[in-house]
Design a protein around this motif. Structure first.
Motif, PDB file in Angstrom:
ATOM      1  N   THR A   1       0.820  -1.219   0.000  1.00  0.00           N
ATOM      2  CA  THR A   1       0.000   0.000   0.000  1.00  0.00           C
ATOM      3  C   THR A   1       0.851   1.264   0.000  1.00  0.00           C
ATOM      4  O   THR A   1       0.316   2.370  -0.055  1.00  0.00           O
ATOM      5  CB  THR A   1      -0.925   0.025   1.228  1.00  0.00           C
ATOM      6  N   TYR A   2       2.176   1.107   0.063  1.00  0.00           N
ATOM      7  CA  TYR A   2       3.068   2.265   0.119  1.00  0.00           C
ATOM      8  C   TYR A   2       3.182   2.933  -1.255  1.00  0.00           C
ATOM      9  O   TYR A   2       3.170   2.267  -2.293  1.00  0.00           O
ATOM     10  CB  TYR A   2       4.469   1.854   0.561  1.00  0.00           C
ATOM     11  N   SER A   3       3.367   4.252  -1.242  1.00  0.00           N
ATOM     12  CA  SER A   3       3.691   4.978  -2.469  1.00  0.00           C
ATOM     13  C   SER A   3       5.169   4.750  -2.795  1.00  0.00           C
ATOM     14  O   SER A   3       5.925   4.198  -1.983  1.00  0.00           O
ATOM     15  CB  SER A   3       3.440   6.472  -2.283  1.00  0.00           C
ATOM     16  N   LYS A   4       5.603   5.197  -3.973  1.00  0.00           N
ATOM     17  CA  LYS A   4       7.007   5.050  -4.368  1.00  0.00           C
ATOM     18  C   LYS A   4       7.921   5.777  -3.389  1.00  0.00           C
ATOM     19  O   LYS A   4       8.964   5.249  -2.988  1.00  0.00           O
ATOM     20  CB  LYS A   4       7.229   5.587  -5.785  1.00  0.00           C
TER      21      LYS A   4
ATOM     22  N   MET B   1       7.353   6.391  -0.245  1.00  0.00           N
ATOM     23  CA  MET B   1       7.376   5.674   1.030  1.00  0.00           C
ATOM     24  C   MET B   1       8.286   4.453   0.945  1.00  0.00           C
ATOM     25  O   MET B   1       9.030   4.138   1.886  1.00  0.00           O
ATOM     26  CB  MET B   1       5.955   5.269   1.431  1.00  0.00           C
ATOM     27  N   ARG B   2       8.235   3.748  -0.184  1.00  0.00           N
ATOM     28  CA  ARG B   2       9.133   2.598  -0.353  1.00  0.00           C
ATOM     29  C   ARG B   2      10.586   3.050  -0.378  1.00  0.00           C
ATOM     30  O   ARG B   2      11.472   2.358   0.135  1.00  0.00           O
ATOM     31  CB  ARG B   2       8.786   1.838  -1.637  1.00  0.00           C
TER      32      ARG B   2
ATOM     33  N   GLY C   1      11.565   9.937  -6.064  1.00  0.00           N
ATOM     34  CA  GLY C   1      10.244   9.781  -5.471  1.00  0.00           C
ATOM     35  C   GLY C   1      10.022  10.550  -4.193  1.00  0.00           C
ATOM     36  O   GLY C   1       8.932  10.468  -3.610  1.00  0.00           O
TER      37      GLY C   1
ATOM     38  N   ASP D   1       9.512  14.064  -2.068  1.00  0.00           N
ATOM     39  CA  ASP D   1       9.128  15.449  -2.277  1.00  0.00           C
ATOM     40  C   ASP D   1      10.197  16.359  -1.676  1.00  0.00           C
ATOM     41  O   ASP D   1      11.103  15.896  -0.965  1.00  0.00           O
ATOM     42  CB  ASP D   1       7.745  15.735  -1.680  1.00  0.00           C
TER      43      ASP D   1
END
Length: 306
Positions: free
Chosen positions: A131-134, A136-137, A161, A163
């Motif tokens: 469920t993680y975004s890029k 977060m991974r 990835g 911000d």
């Protein structure tokens, strides 16, 4: 003092392809090094050599005083690595992933788990990685690389990835590691990010190390011009061109800003005229050659020599 990394005359061939050609450098403790180059330049091969994942065809690689490719390399637990494309089991939670890597490094999971908070994943620790975004991974990958307080941290495109706020947080972590004596190698295409954060830059091109030094050292070697931007009164750009005199090439960046190029030996004279009493200049900005410009210069120079 023994260098954290010492490469001497390293060559790596894959069949008829020479991925790394006669590269030598050493990396002392407490240094942040930018390893830059286009795709296929040899950056990833160098990282794999330092990790001990591959052996050199010729030359020697020493990491923390030993050969990293030997089976009994004791320094492996003091290495941290973040690959360009992180991949984790999507069915596991962030906490389970970090606990797994902690066990691989022989570290207590309880000591590693606070790293999730350090990279901003504390609230997502119990979520499945699928469920993680890029971004977060990527942060989870950084957390696993930090397990065991590594003496050598190898990071391949680490801010992909992330911000802007998380990028600042990432570089704060890197600064803390360096202050504790760790050697950090950043392999990235984001040259603008690296310019103010790397103590040294190693530029690779087609397997050859074409430059190695601090930004200031590379600027002295390259002898590229420094740009000097003069802000003048409204509509005064034409007067500034005339005032600077013959032999100074300038261009207008607006009705009030004129930019001149000053090579070594001319910079002080130009600045002296810009700041002398009665000069029609309201402000002066000095823009030295950027890392992007230095990178392009050294690649052109090497290709011209072949």
């Amino acid at each position: 003092m023994t260098a954290t990394v010492d490469l001497s005359g390293v060559i790596k061939r894959y069949g008829g392809i020479e991925a790394v050609r006669d590269v030598s450098f050493d990396l002392p403790a407490g240094e942040t090094v930018a390893l830059v180059g286009h795709n296929g330049a040899g950056k990833t091969t160098l990282l794999k050599l330092m990790l001990g994942l591959i052996r050199p065809t010729a030359g020697s690689v020493r990491v923390l005083g030993d050969n990293p490719a030997q089976g009994e390399f004791g320094g492996r637990r003091r290495l941290g690595y973040l690959p360009e494309n992180v991949a984790f089991n999507p069915a596991l939670t962030g906490r389970e992933i970090l606990s797994f890597y902690a066990r691989l490094k022989g570290e207590p999971a309880a000591k590693a788990l606070p790293l999730l908070d350090r990279v901003g994943l504390a609230e997502a620790a119990s979520r499945r990685v699928g469920t993680y975004s890029k971004g977060m991974r990527q942060r989870l990958g950084l957390a696993q690389a930090l397990i065991g307080e590594p003496l050598l941290l190898l990071l391949d495109e680490p801010t992909t990835g992330l911000d802007p706020a998380l990028r600042l947080s990432f570089y704060e972590i890197i600064q803390q590691l360096r202050d504790r004596g760790a050697t950090v190698v950043l392999s990235s295409h984001a040259l603008t990010e690296l310019e103010e954060r790397a103590g040294r830059v190693i530029i690779m091109n087609r397997g050859i190390m074409v430059a190695n030094g601090t930004i200031e050292e590379l600027r002295r070697v390259a002898e590229l011009p420094t740009r000097i931007r003069l802000t003048v009164a409204e509509g005064g750009a034409r007067a500034a061109h005339a005032w600077m005199g013959q032999g100074e090439s300038g261009r207008d960046l607006g009705t009030r800003v004129v930019e001149f190029e000053a090579y070594q030996g001319r910079k002080l004279a130009l600045l002296r005229r810009a700041t002398e009493q009665g000069a029609p200049v309201q402000d002066v900005d000095i823009v030295p050659p950027s890392l992007d410009e230095l990178y392009a210069h050294f690649l052109r120079r090497q290709e011209a020599a072949e």
